[in-house]
Design a protein around this motif. Structure first.
Motif, PDB file in Angstrom:
ATOM      1  N   THR A 112       2.105 -43.938 -28.241  1.00 44.02           N
ATOM      2  CA  THR A 112       1.927 -43.870 -29.694  1.00 44.02           C
ATOM      3  C   THR A 112       2.405 -42.508 -30.183  1.00 44.02           C
ATOM      4  OG1 THR A 112      -0.002 -45.306 -29.550  1.00 44.02           O
ATOM      5  CG2 THR A 112       0.263 -44.051 -31.586  1.00 44.02           C
ATOM      6  N   SER A 131       2.715 -39.326 -32.407  1.00 41.78           N
ATOM      7  CA  SER A 131       1.825 -38.605 -33.319  1.00 41.78           C
ATOM      8  C   SER A 131       2.539 -38.257 -34.619  1.00 41.78           C
ATOM      9  CB  SER A 131       1.292 -37.326 -32.665  1.00 41.78           C
ATOM     10  OG  SER A 131       2.346 -36.406 -32.443  1.00 41.78           O
ATOM     11  N   ARG A 132       3.843 -38.446 -34.647  1.00 37.15           N
ATOM     12  CA  ARG A 132       4.597 -38.139 -35.873  1.00 37.15           C
ATOM     13  C   ARG A 132       4.393 -39.199 -36.953  1.00 37.15           C
ATOM     14  NH1 ARG A 132       8.374 -34.124 -35.811  1.00 37.15           N
ATOM     15  NH2 ARG A 132       9.632 -35.183 -37.376  1.00 37.15           N
ATOM     16  N   ASN A 133       4.344 -40.478 -36.529  1.00 39.63           N
ATOM     17  CA  ASN A 133       4.206 -41.534 -37.540  1.00 39.63           C
ATOM     18  C   ASN A 133       3.352 -42.720 -37.101  1.00 39.63           C
ATOM     19  OD1 ASN A 133       5.834 -42.907 -35.781  1.00 39.63           O
ATOM     20  ND2 ASN A 133       7.568 -43.121 -37.166  1.00 39.63           N
ATOM     21  N   GLY A 134       2.786 -42.680 -35.904  1.00 37.94           N
ATOM     22  CA  GLY A 134       1.922 -43.759 -35.438  1.00 37.94           C
ATOM     23  C   GLY A 134       2.645 -44.958 -34.846  1.00 37.94           C
ATOM     24  N   ALA A 135       3.967 -44.917 -34.757  1.00 36.94           N
ATOM     25  CA  ALA A 135       4.715 -46.025 -34.148  1.00 36.94           C
ATOM     26  C   ALA A 135       4.334 -46.160 -32.680  1.00 36.94           C
ATOM     27  CB  ALA A 135       6.216 -45.800 -34.290  1.00 36.94           C
ATOM     28  N   LYS A 136       4.322 -47.403 -32.183  1.00 36.83           N
ATOM     29  CA  LYS A 136       3.981 -47.679 -30.785  1.00 36.83           C
ATOM     30  C   LYS A 136       5.222 -48.200 -30.070  1.00 36.83           C
ATOM     31  CE  LYS A 136      -0.865 -48.714 -31.734  1.00 36.83           C
ATOM     32  NZ  LYS A 136      -1.377 -47.463 -31.271  1.00 36.83           N
ATOM     33  N   GLY A 172       5.671 -47.417 -37.407  1.00 34.90           N
ATOM     34  CA  GLY A 172       4.813 -46.340 -37.877  1.00 34.90           C
ATOM     35  C   GLY A 172       4.740 -46.309 -39.387  1.00 34.90           C
ATOM     36  N   SER A 173       4.090 -45.289 -39.896  1.00 33.57           N
ATOM     37  CA  SER A 173       3.899 -45.168 -41.336  1.00 33.57           C
ATOM     38  C   SER A 173       5.180 -44.742 -42.046  1.00 33.57           C
ATOM     39  CB  SER A 173       2.785 -44.158 -41.624  1.00 33.57           C
ATOM     40  OG  SER A 173       3.140 -42.895 -41.072  1.00 33.57           O
ATOM     41  N   GLU A 174       6.114 -44.175 -41.334  1.00 35.75           N
ATOM     42  CA  GLU A 174       7.388 -43.758 -41.908  1.00 35.75           C
ATOM     43  C   GLU A 174       8.518 -44.308 -41.053  1.00 35.75           C
ATOM     44  OE1 GLU A 174       7.505 -39.521 -42.287  1.00 35.75           O
ATOM     45  OE2 GLU A 174       5.422 -39.440 -42.889  1.00 35.75           O
ATOM     46  N   ASP A 175       9.644 -44.553 -41.682  1.00 30.77           N
ATOM     47  CA  ASP A 175      10.819 -45.041 -40.954  1.00 30.77           C
ATOM     48  C   ASP A 175      11.558 -43.832 -40.389  1.00 30.77           C
ATOM     49  OD1 ASP A 175      12.683 -46.760 -39.904  1.00 30.77           O
ATOM     50  OD2 ASP A 175      13.880 -46.845 -41.740  1.00 30.77           O
ATOM     51  N   GLU A 176      11.143 -43.415 -39.213  1.00 28.19           N
ATOM     52  CA  GLU A 176      11.692 -42.226 -38.587  1.00 28.19           C
ATOM     53  C   GLU A 176      12.039 -42.559 -37.138  1.00 28.19           C
ATOM     54  OE1 GLU A 176      10.159 -37.724 -37.471  1.00 28.19           O
ATOM     55  OE2 GLU A 176       8.742 -39.176 -38.212  1.00 28.19           O
TER      56      GLU A 176
END
Length: 182
Positions: A101, A103-108, A131-135
């Motif tokens: 996971t 820590s930058r955006n929560g993507a798994k 995640g919360s952002e498209d990064e």
């Protein structure tokens, strides 16, 4: 002379087979601090990039944390408690399935880690939850990590003030047997 040879051979064989050998606790082969670093040969003054995974085994599961940084440290993913969770694919397997996971955006992300001697081959298979952002991730897709023998994984987690790894179902009450009614 043959009796002397027999005694000598027996002594050598006994020393070889009877000597204590360092052993790892069952299932601890993945436990460790695993890391890789890469630098820009054309710009040696530039900060190197790095990727590290700290894994421990608890209750038959693998868990730990990670950190990743790009060249020049322009982007950093510092991981968090239980940012890496997973399990070995079999009792004596050299491969583990892991979920990392960010820590930058929560993507798994789904990944596998394969033991190859004193190295760990990291291979990310893709995003399983956005995640919360498209990064884009800064965690490497495919990389060989080396075991850092100067650190013990549990000490490394304590130094980062990370408690023992917990999975979401660790906090949930068991549904195996209903609570008694009064």
């Amino acid at each position: 002379m043959s009796r002397l040879r027999w005694i000598l051979c027996s002594t050598i064989l006994c020393a070889w087979f009877c000597a204590p050998r360092p052993t790892l606790a069952a299932g601890s082969r993945f436990e460790g601090v695993w890391s890789a670093k890469w630098c820009d040969a054309d710009a040696p003054q530039r900060e190197c990039g790095a990727f590290e995974i700290v894994l421990v085994r608890e209750r038959g599961r693998l868990c730990g944390t990670h950190s990743a940084a790009t060249l020049g440290l322009s982007r950093i993913d510092e991981g968090a408690a239980a940012s890496v969770i997973g399990a070995e694919t079999g009792a004596k397997s050299d491969t583990a399935s892991l979920v990392l996971t960010s820590s930058r955006n929560g993507a798994k992300y789904l990944a596998t880690a394969t033991l190859r001697g004193d190295r760990l081959q990291w291979r990310m298979h893709g995003m399983i939850a956005p995640g919360s952002e498209d990064e884009p991730t800064i965690v490497p897709d495919d990389m060989t990590l080396r075991r850092d023998t100067t650190q013990q994984p549990r000490d490394a987690l304590r130094a980062r003030e990370i408690d023992a790894c917990r999975w979401p179902d660790d906090a949930a009450p068991s549904t195996a047997s209903p609570a008694p009614m009064h």
